[in-house]
Design an enzyme around this catalytic site. Structure first.
Site, PDB file in Angstrom:
ATOM      1  CD  GLU A 255      84.472 -52.537  68.420  1.00  0.00           C
ATOM      2  OE1 GLU A 255      85.186 -52.590  69.440  1.00  0.00           O
ATOM      3  OE2 GLU A 255      84.643 -51.723  67.514  1.00  0.00           O
ATOM      4  CB  CYS A 294      84.471 -57.478  75.073  1.00  0.00           C
ATOM      5  SG  CYS A 294      83.406 -56.043  75.163  1.00  0.00           S
TER       6      CYS A 294
END
Ligand code: NAP
Length: 682
Positions: A255, A294
């Site tokens: 990720e 993020c």
């Protein structure tokens, strides 16, 4: 305070003084961190030899119960985590998704594990595949836990959620975890791990913690280990190329960063609720966690005609944001995680400025509430505007991991799609529009570049979870730049830590392996009607075969009149015959199912408590009046529901006619009392 490492169920300190971790707010030391001198091979071995076996003894439901107990425990003591979280620069509002969000992720996995997975050790993936003409050789996919350890490498911005969102599915899968938090905020992760261990809820070896570097851990990995990484693309690439990861084909989920976009629909002009929602959403995404998310919106795609309005409205909203000590109630936005991080963001803004003009912020001269700008890592929300986004590069590739975002004007839907794709793969995208046709065009044009997309309009805004919130039920991850990985997404997230295997064999063999009866497997004579048996007494494969019953025209007329279902196929001989499926009037499907129930139930008070539904009902062969029906009911699957006093029993029902042709097939779902409960009520 020197952070502890949890190694082989003991708290140990690393060698040497270690690195000093400072408060994001005051610059004062909070802790030191070192993992030097740890025996990383022994850590891995402990996970495999102690943690794995102790977790694999438990069923999915027992592991779900364990997660629930753990989540409850953390919830009871969360005040302590909130207090320490301030040191990371987070306001209370920022800490909520990290601490409460992490705990609720654990609750969701606990409940999904108990509701959507069997109370067993093997997870069946999909249905049975017929591999032979006679049905004596069939196939089934199963999932079993990997026999290694799950290495969790987390980013600094979510020291609690980042750990818990990986830990919950891992433990549910029956796999031990070795957690490596990002150094700068590891003190908060360490505190939470300490509290989890003190609770005594976790089996030995199921969790270990490394605060600091991972030493030679990777050199000992095998194909049974997995790595779940969250952080920058650069680190992910480096770790993915580790020779051992490559040679052992170690499963690697990444990720990473992404330049997430949010599109304002052409219909959402100033004055519409969607325009206001957009300004609110972008402002929130830019400032919550000081933009260190993020999933934060980095690229603001607005119609050219109203781009100036968007800049004006955003600048005004950002101007209202009070920056300063995250512990103060007056403050809307705290600090970045460290001064180093702030310097990094400053540099990235300089990179972006080559292509875009700073229209708000971008200066060190701003007011601070109850904080010292020379000590804390504060940064002003900064908005840029790029006039020619299609021919620009930096705005689509430079991630300033802070409260920084750029307005990119578009002239048409096709252009908005092109701009969205220039991000080359994102975790999350959003579209704010009240035009569902536009929403569909944008989603179909850009979904392949996104792991998750949220479409917000006036109808769902109040309950929307927003652009930037990953949810335990939905997948988190994205293609390309976002790392190409996937986490969470409910049970999907659990399966990342398990091995899928296709097993082939006879129906009876596969029924015994999977604890689910398969057509063609043995049909056992239970001795009594199976509805007389308790949950424990019932055996998979116990079968009841009914007598037969004729379906008459009177039955069909009666059913039609009674229910009001006078559909022509049941009532009009000539019209029914014109239908390609029938030769004349046929029995209602629900009449067949009702007659079947009448044929298989045992009416007296007994351990079967209730019928709670039917799954996979298919009418295969029409039933004409004059046909005779009979039912075969086989105990297919048993799922004990904790200490509730009952379990779910799924029965495979097959209704056939006088020529043994299958007319209907389905699963009947019942609740059946346990021995103990039945004894107390009989
Ligand atoms: P990073 O520097 O890549 O670090 C991420 C993690 O990798 C940290 O735990 C770090 O530990 C560890 N690490 C670094 N080098 C390593 C090595 N050689 N071996 C083993 N582990 C190593 O990223 P970051 O600066 O912490 O995080 C910010 C980035 O993460 C941003 O780009 C952001 O977009 C991304 N992010 C992505 C997500 C997501 O869900 N996709 C979530 C949050 C953040 P140390 O701290 O000890 O170096």
């Amino acid at each position: 305070m020197k952070l502890g490492n949890l190694v082989q169920d003991q708290w140990v300190e690393g060698d040497g003084d270690g690195r000093i971790l400072t408060s994001a707010v005051t610059g004062e030391p909070v802790a030191t961190i070192t993992s030097d001198g740890l025996d990383f091979a022994a850590i891995l071995d402990h996970a495999k030899s102690v943690g794995g076996p102790s977790l694999r003894k438990l069923t999915f439901h027992e592991r779900g119960d364990m997660l629930k107990a753990l989540a409850k425990h953390l919830n009871d003591i969360k005040k302590e985590f909130y207090a320490l979280s301030t040191q990371t620069g987070a306001t209370r509002r920022d800490s909520w998704p990290d601490i409460d969000g992490g705990i609720s992720t654990m609750f969701v996995f606990s409940s999904k594990g108990r509701r959507e997975m069997p109370n067993d050790h093997v997870y069946l993936d999909g249905g049975v595949e017929q591999l032979s003409r006679e049905g004596t050789f069939v196939g089934q996919h199963i999932f079993t836990p990997k026999l290694g350890a799950a290495i969790h490498i987390n980013a600094f911005n979510f020291p609690c959620w980042g750990m818990l969102e990986k830990l919950a599915p891992t433990l549910l899968a029956g796999v031990p975890a070795i957690i490596k938090p990002a150094s700068s905020t590891a003190y908060l992760t360490e505190l939470m791990v300490r509290r989890m261990i003190e609770s005594g809820i976790l089996p030995p070896g199921s969790v270990q913690l490394i605060c600091g570097g991972v030493g030679d851990l990777f050199d000992h990995l095998t194909c049974q280990d997995t790595i779940a990484f969250t952080g920058s693309k650069t680190t992910a690439e480096m770790l993915q190329l580790h020779p051992r990861v490559v040679s052992e084909s170690v499963a690697f989920t990444a990720e990473t960063d992404s330049l997430n976009m949010s599109i304002l629909g052409p219909d959402a002009t100033p004055g519409t609720p969607e325009f206001d929602l957009y300004i609110k959403e972008v402002t929130n995404e830019m400032t919550s966690k000081a933009g260190q998310k993020c999933t934060a919106i980095r690229r603001i795609l607005a119609p050219s005609a109203i781009a100036a309005d968007v800049v004006r409205a955003l600048s005004s909203a950002l101007g209202e944001i009070r920056i300063g000590n995250p512990g103060s109630k007056e403050v809307d936005m705290g600090a970045l995680a460290s001064q180093g991080q702030r310097d990094e963001v400053r540099e990235r803004v300089t990179d972006l400025s080559a292509e875009a003009e700073v229209v708000f912020g971008g200066t060190d001269d701003f007011e601070l509430v109850d904080a010292d700008s020379t000590k804390g890592a504060f940064f002003m929300p900064t908005l840029l505007h790029c006039e020619k986004p299609l021919s620009s590069k930096a705005v689509h590739s430079v991630e300033a991991f802070g409260p920084v975002s750029t307005v990119l004007p578009y002239d048409s839907i096709d252009e908005a799609i092109e701009l969205a794709k220039l991000g080359e793969g994102s975790l999350a995208g959003s579209i704010i529009t009240n035009d569902n046709a536009v929403a569909r065009e944008l989603v179909l044009g850009t979904a392949a570049y996104h792991g998750r997309m949220v479409i917000i309009n006036r109808h769902c805004a109040a309950e929307s979870t927003g652009h930037g919130s990953p949810l335990a039920h939905l997948v988190h991850g994205g293609p390309g730049r976002a790392g190409g990985g996937e986490e969470m997404g409910g049970v999907r997230g659990v399966l990342h830590y398990m091995q899928r295997t296709a097993i082939q064999g006879s129906p009876e063999t596969l029924s015994v392996i999977g604890h689910r009866w398969i057509r063609g497997a043995d049909q056992k004579d239970p001795g009594v009607h199976p509805f007389r048996k308790t949950f424990e007494q019932l055996e998979i494969g116990d079968t009841f075969k009914s007598k037969s019953r004729e379906v008459t025209l009177d039955d069909i007329d009666h059913f039609a009149e009674f229910t009001g279902d006078n559909f022509y196929a049941h009532m009009d001989e000539e019209a029914a015959a014109r239908n390609p499926f029938f030769e004349g009037r046929v029995a209602h499907g629900y009449l067949i199912v009702s007659f079947a129930a009448g044929l298989f139930v045992d009416p007296d008070f007994g351990p079967v408590l209730a019928n709670y539904g039917v799954d996979d009902l298919r009418f295969i062969q029409p039933v004409n009046y004059g046909d005779s029906l009979k039912v075969r009911l086989a105990c297919k699957q048993k799922t004990l529901r904790g200490d509730s006093g009952y379990g779910e029993v799924r029965w495979d029902a097959e209704v056939t006619n006088q020529d043994d042709e299958i007319c209907a097939q389905y699963d009947v779902l019942t609740m059946v009392a346990t021995d103990e409960h039945w004894e107390s009520v009989r």
